[in-house]
Motif scaffolding. Structure first.
Motif, PDB file in Angstrom:
ATOM      1  N   ASP A   1       1.080  -1.220   0.074  1.00 12.98           N
ATOM      2  CA  ASP A   1      -0.013  -0.130   0.092  1.00 12.98           C
ATOM      3  C   ASP A   1       0.840   1.292  -0.011  1.00 12.98           C
ATOM      4  OD1 ASP A   1      -2.293   1.728   0.867  1.00 12.98           O
ATOM      5  OD2 ASP A   1      -1.374   1.925   2.754  1.00 12.98           O
TER       6      ASP A   1
ATOM      7  N   ASP B   1      -0.152   4.917   1.152  1.00 15.24           N
ATOM      8  CA  ASP B   1      -0.407   6.009   2.114  1.00 15.24           C
ATOM      9  C   ASP B   1      -0.219   5.555   3.637  1.00 15.24           C
ATOM     10  OD1 ASP B   1      -0.821   8.077   0.703  1.00 15.24           O
ATOM     11  OD2 ASP B   1      -2.882   7.672   0.019  1.00 15.24           O
TER      12      ASP B   1
ATOM     13  N   THR C   1       1.664   3.552   4.567  1.00 16.05           N
ATOM     14  CA  THR C   1       2.740   2.166   4.595  1.00 16.05           C
ATOM     15  C   THR C   1       4.002   2.634   4.251  1.00 16.05           C
ATOM     16  OG1 THR C   1       0.394   0.841   4.361  1.00 16.05           O
ATOM     17  CG2 THR C   1       2.626  -0.135   3.687  1.00 16.05           C
TER      18      THR C   1
ATOM     19  N   ASP D   1      -1.572  -0.400   6.004  1.00 19.54           N
ATOM     20  CA  ASP D   1      -1.911  -0.266   6.977  1.00 19.54           C
ATOM     21  C   ASP D   1      -3.474   0.074   7.546  1.00 19.54           C
ATOM     22  OD1 ASP D   1      -2.076   2.072   5.415  1.00 19.54           O
ATOM     23  OD2 ASP D   1      -2.882   3.232   7.200  1.00 19.54           O
ATOM     24  N   GLN D   2      -4.001  -0.465   6.671  1.00  9.48           N
ATOM     25  CA  GLN D   2      -5.849  -0.574   6.846  1.00  9.48           C
ATOM     26  C   GLN D   2      -6.446  -2.008   6.694  1.00  9.48           C
ATOM     27  OE1 GLN D   2      -6.830   2.868   4.405  1.00  9.48           O
ATOM     28  NE2 GLN D   2      -7.940   3.178   6.147  1.00  9.48           N
TER      29      GLN D   2
ATOM     30  N   ASP E   1      -7.130  -2.800   3.076  1.00  5.71           N
ATOM     31  CA  ASP E   1      -5.931  -3.729   2.726  1.00  5.71           C
ATOM     32  C   ASP E   1      -5.945  -5.236   2.909  1.00  5.71           C
ATOM     33  OD1 ASP E   1      -4.547  -1.254   1.870  1.00  5.71           O
ATOM     34  OD2 ASP E   1      -4.035  -1.071   3.831  1.00  5.71           O
TER      35      ASP E   1
HETATM   36 MG   LIG Z   1      -2.937   3.052   3.657  1.00 12.15          MG
END
Ligand SMILES: [Mg+2]
Length: 184
Positions: A8, A10, A12, A153-154, A158
């Motif tokens: 990813d 943003d 990350t 990060d999500q 993700d």
């Molecule tokens: Mg992200």
């Protein structure tokens, strides 16, 4: 070791949240303005609210440029990704507009490194967590999903998407640094 590692972007590979907080701090002295705008991040009303508060127009294009200015290459991270790229294939699956995501990638010095499978939702008409966008990245690398690891990060965007597509998933609890990448 996976045959390919997809990232990813943003929060990350680049610290977009920090860049946005810095941008807001540079433009708005009042903490209430900054808090109100942070709450609207990702919402089209963000640009209306910014324009009203700053009394001048502020567009998606302005945001893309201003965020990119606040993102700098991390030479150690680039080196670690380069080393990883000699052991397996690398790629990116990112939600966002083409202009904004590519501006950040260029600013971070990552566009070339991840170029083999650089999938940006605004360019392909698909977005995470749709499994299709992960399959598209796998096809670009000529890899089966089970050969690929996705790091983001999500969890809801993700993790859910990558697992549904058949990739392994690793949650990035903070923006990746060289040490974390070397440990993959
Ligand atoms: Mg992200």
């Amino acid at each position: 070791m996976p045959r390919a590692v997809l990232f990813d972007l943003d929060n990350t590979l680049v610290d977009r949240d920090r860049a946005l907080r810095e941008l807001l701090a540079d433009h708005f002295a009042d903490p209430q303005d900054r808090a109100a705008l942070l709450c609207l991040d990702g919402d089209p009303r963000f640009f209306v609210a910014w324009s009203e508060r700053a009394r001048r127009p502020f567009s998606q294009q302005d945001l893309a440029g201003q965020l990119a200015l606040r993102i700098a290459p991390d030479p150690e991270l680039i080196e670690a990704l380069g080393e990883l790229g000699r052991r397996c294939q690398l790629g990116l699956v990112s939600n966002g507009g083409s202009r904004s995501q590519r501006a950040k990638l260029r600013a971070a010095g990552l566009e070339e490194l991840l170029g083999a499978a650089l999938v940006v939702s605004g360019e392909v008409g698909l977005q995470k967590p749709d499994p299709e966008i992960f399959w598209l990245a796998c096809r670009r690398l000529v890899r089966e999903p089970h050969e690929c690891l996705f790091i983001g990060d999500q969890e809801a965007v993700d993790g859910v998407g990558a697992r549904a597509a058949g990739l392994s998933f690793q949650l990035a609890r903070r923006v990746l640094d060289a040490e974390t990448v070397r440990g993959l």
